[in-house]
Design a protein around this motif. Structure first.
Motif, PDB file in Angstrom:
ATOM      1  N   ALA A 164      -6.650   1.549  -5.115  1.00  0.00           N
ATOM      2  CA  ALA A 164      -6.798   2.933  -5.573  1.00  0.00           C
ATOM      3  C   ALA A 164      -6.180   3.889  -4.563  1.00  0.00           C
ATOM      4  N   ALA A 165      -6.247   3.567  -3.284  1.00  0.00           N
ATOM      5  CA  ALA A 165      -5.631   4.408  -2.254  1.00  0.00           C
ATOM      6  C   ALA A 165      -4.113   4.385  -2.381  1.00  0.00           C
ATOM      7  N   VAL A 166      -3.543   3.227  -2.684  1.00  0.00           N
ATOM      8  CA  VAL A 166      -2.093   3.129  -2.908  1.00  0.00           C
ATOM      9  C   VAL A 166      -1.731   3.968  -4.130  1.00  0.00           C
ATOM     10  N   ARG A 167      -2.495   3.810  -5.182  1.00  0.00           N
ATOM     11  CA  ARG A 167      -2.252   4.573  -6.414  1.00  0.00           C
ATOM     12  C   ARG A 167      -2.284   6.074  -6.154  1.00  0.00           C
ATOM     13  N   ARG A 168      -3.274   6.533  -5.407  1.00  0.00           N
ATOM     14  CA  ARG A 168      -3.354   7.971  -5.098  1.00  0.00           C
ATOM     15  C   ARG A 168      -2.139   8.426  -4.303  1.00  0.00           C
ATOM     16  N   LYS A 169      -1.660   7.602  -3.388  1.00  0.00           N
ATOM     17  CA  LYS A 169      -0.493   7.973  -2.583  1.00  0.00           C
ATOM     18  C   LYS A 169       0.759   8.069  -3.457  1.00  0.00           C
ATOM     19  N   LEU A 170       0.863   7.187  -4.452  1.00  0.00           N
ATOM     20  CA  LEU A 170       2.042   7.173  -5.327  1.00  0.00           C
ATOM     21  C   LEU A 170       1.970   8.210  -6.448  1.00  0.00           C
ATOM     22  N   ALA A 171       0.818   8.839  -6.610  1.00  0.00           N
ATOM     23  CA  ALA A 171       0.611   9.782  -7.715  1.00  0.00           C
ATOM     24  C   ALA A 171       1.486  11.026  -7.608  1.00  0.00           C
ATOM     25  N   GLY A 172       2.100  11.256  -6.464  1.00  0.00           N
ATOM     26  CA  GLY A 172       2.974  12.408  -6.303  1.00  0.00           C
ATOM     27  C   GLY A 172       4.313  12.258  -7.011  1.00  0.00           C
ATOM     28  N   THR A 174       3.649  -2.744   0.391  1.00  0.00           N
ATOM     29  CA  THR A 174       2.647  -3.373   1.245  1.00  0.00           C
ATOM     30  C   THR A 174       3.164  -4.777   1.522  1.00  0.00           C
ATOM     31  N   THR A 175       2.694  -5.359   2.606  1.00  0.00           N
ATOM     32  CA  THR A 175       3.164  -6.694   2.981  1.00  0.00           C
ATOM     33  C   THR A 175       2.110  -7.743   2.646  1.00  0.00           C
ATOM     34  N   LEU A 176       2.420  -8.960   2.990  1.00  0.00           N
ATOM     35  CA  LEU A 176       1.507 -10.078   2.754  1.00  0.00           C
ATOM     36  C   LEU A 176       0.539 -10.237   3.920  1.00  0.00           C
ATOM     37  N   GLY A 177      -0.054  -9.165   4.348  1.00  0.00           N
ATOM     38  CA  GLY A 177      -1.032  -9.258   5.430  1.00  0.00           C
ATOM     39  C   GLY A 177      -0.407  -9.134   6.791  1.00  0.00           C
ATOM     40  N   GLY A 178      -0.189 -10.253   7.458  1.00  0.00           N
ATOM     41  CA  GLY A 178       0.313 -10.232   8.820  1.00  0.00           C
ATOM     42  C   GLY A 178       1.811 -10.057   8.955  1.00  0.00           C
ATOM     43  N   ASP A 179       2.544 -10.086   7.859  1.00  0.00           N
ATOM     44  CA  ASP A 179       3.997  -9.938   7.935  1.00  0.00           C
ATOM     45  C   ASP A 179       4.374  -8.517   8.332  1.00  0.00           C
ATOM     46  N   PRO A 180       5.227  -8.360   9.345  1.00  0.00           N
ATOM     47  CA  PRO A 180       5.726  -7.021   9.664  1.00  0.00           C
ATOM     48  C   PRO A 180       6.836  -6.646   8.688  1.00  0.00           C
ATOM     49  N   PRO A 181       7.122  -5.367   8.549  1.00  0.00           N
ATOM     50  CA  PRO A 181       8.247  -4.983   7.689  1.00  0.00           C
ATOM     51  C   PRO A 181       9.564  -5.487   8.282  1.00  0.00           C
ATOM     52  N   ALA A 182      10.459  -5.917   7.411  1.00  0.00           N
ATOM     53  CA  ALA A 182      11.765  -6.407   7.834  1.00  0.00           C
ATOM     54  C   ALA A 182      12.817  -5.300   7.804  1.00  0.00           C
ATOM     55  N   THR A 190       7.905   3.512   8.056  1.00  0.00           N
ATOM     56  CA  THR A 190       6.776   4.185   8.686  1.00  0.00           C
ATOM     57  C   THR A 190       5.492   3.659   8.059  1.00  0.00           C
ATOM     58  N   PRO A 191       4.597   3.087   8.870  1.00  0.00           N
ATOM     59  CA  PRO A 191       3.351   2.571   8.306  1.00  0.00           C
ATOM     60  C   PRO A 191       2.340   3.694   8.075  1.00  0.00           C
ATOM     61  N   LEU A 192       1.704   3.669   6.928  1.00  0.00           N
ATOM     62  CA  LEU A 192       0.639   4.611   6.610  1.00  0.00           C
ATOM     63  C   LEU A 192      -0.636   3.805   6.375  1.00  0.00           C
ATOM     64  N   ALA A 193      -1.627   3.981   7.242  1.00  0.00           N
ATOM     65  CA  ALA A 193      -2.914   3.314   7.055  1.00  0.00           C
ATOM     66  C   ALA A 193      -3.679   4.085   5.985  1.00  0.00           C
ATOM     67  N   LEU A 194      -4.067   3.393   4.927  1.00  0.00           N
ATOM     68  CA  LEU A 194      -4.747   4.026   3.811  1.00  0.00           C
ATOM     69  C   LEU A 194      -6.230   3.676   3.813  1.00  0.00           C
ATOM     70  N   THR A 205      -2.082  -0.991   4.282  1.00  0.00           N
ATOM     71  CA  THR A 205      -1.045  -0.244   4.987  1.00  0.00           C
ATOM     72  C   THR A 205       0.150  -0.148   4.063  1.00  0.00           C
ATOM     73  N   LEU A 206       0.561   1.058   3.773  1.00  0.00           N
ATOM     74  CA  LEU A 206       1.737   1.306   2.953  1.00  0.00           C
ATOM     75  C   LEU A 206       2.893   1.579   3.899  1.00  0.00           C
ATOM     76  N   HIS A 207       3.951   0.804   3.785  1.00  0.00           N
ATOM     77  CA  HIS A 207       5.135   0.969   4.625  1.00  0.00           C
ATOM     78  C   HIS A 207       6.150   1.803   3.845  1.00  0.00           C
TER      79      HIS A 207
END
Length: 164
Positions: free
Chosen positions: A17-25, A130-138, A142-146, A151-153
């Motif tokens: 739901a936090a991801v959804r709210r962030k994408l609602a813009g 979002t990633t598969l948990g421990g995977d860093p972005p390739a 910018t990471p956003l803690a929701l 974490t939305l990258h």
């Protein structure tokens, strides 16, 4: 301490739901690799947003979500091949499903980060994942803690909707 004596905080069911709210813009979205978990796409569609979902295999999308079978890696190759022509050639090569304000993916494996960003850049859309948990972005993101722990990258945000 035994298991019966340990108190854990309640697990938030608000992650997606936090991801959804962030994408609602954004008004128009493409979720890449929708799989079988439809919470974000369905929620955005319920909120009146246009949502198209893609996956490499045929999926049954939730109500209000259009589905197109497509491979983001192949789409990125089409985008790279279309970059020498005019804008309409590129749009035709990618397809209507990527003509959106935001291209996003959930639980996106690292090998798909670059193709995801390449497609979003080709249509000048925002791009996040979002990633598969421990995977860093390739990719640079910018990471956003929701709220809820996700974490939305954010890899692209041309209009400042996500990071603004």
């Amino acid at each position: 301490m035994t298991g019966a004596n340990i108190s854990y905080p309640t697990v938030s069911d608000d992650r997606r739901a936090a991801v959804r709210r962030k994408l609602a813009g954004f008004g128009r979205h493409c979720e890449v690799g929708i799989g079988v978990r439809h919470e974000v796409a369905a929620g955005l569609a319920d909120d009146g947003r246009a949502v198209t979902a893609t996956d490499v295999v045929e999926r049954e999308p939730p109500e209000g979500v259009e589905f197109v079978r497509d491979d983001i890696v192949a789409a990125a190759e089409r985008a790279a091949g279309g970059s020498g022509g005019d804008r309409s050639d590129l749009d035709d090569a990618l397809g209507d499903h990527y003509r959106v304000d935001c291209v996003y993916a959930l639980n996106c494996p690292p090998e798909l980060h670059r193709p995801l960003v390449r497609v979003a850049a080709a249509v000048d859309a925002a791009c996040c994942f979002t990633t598969l948990g421990g995977d860093p972005p390739a990719v640079d993101a910018t990471p956003l803690a929701l709220p809820g722990g996700d974490t939305l990258h954010v890899a692209r945000d041309p209009e400042g909707v996500l990071l603004g």
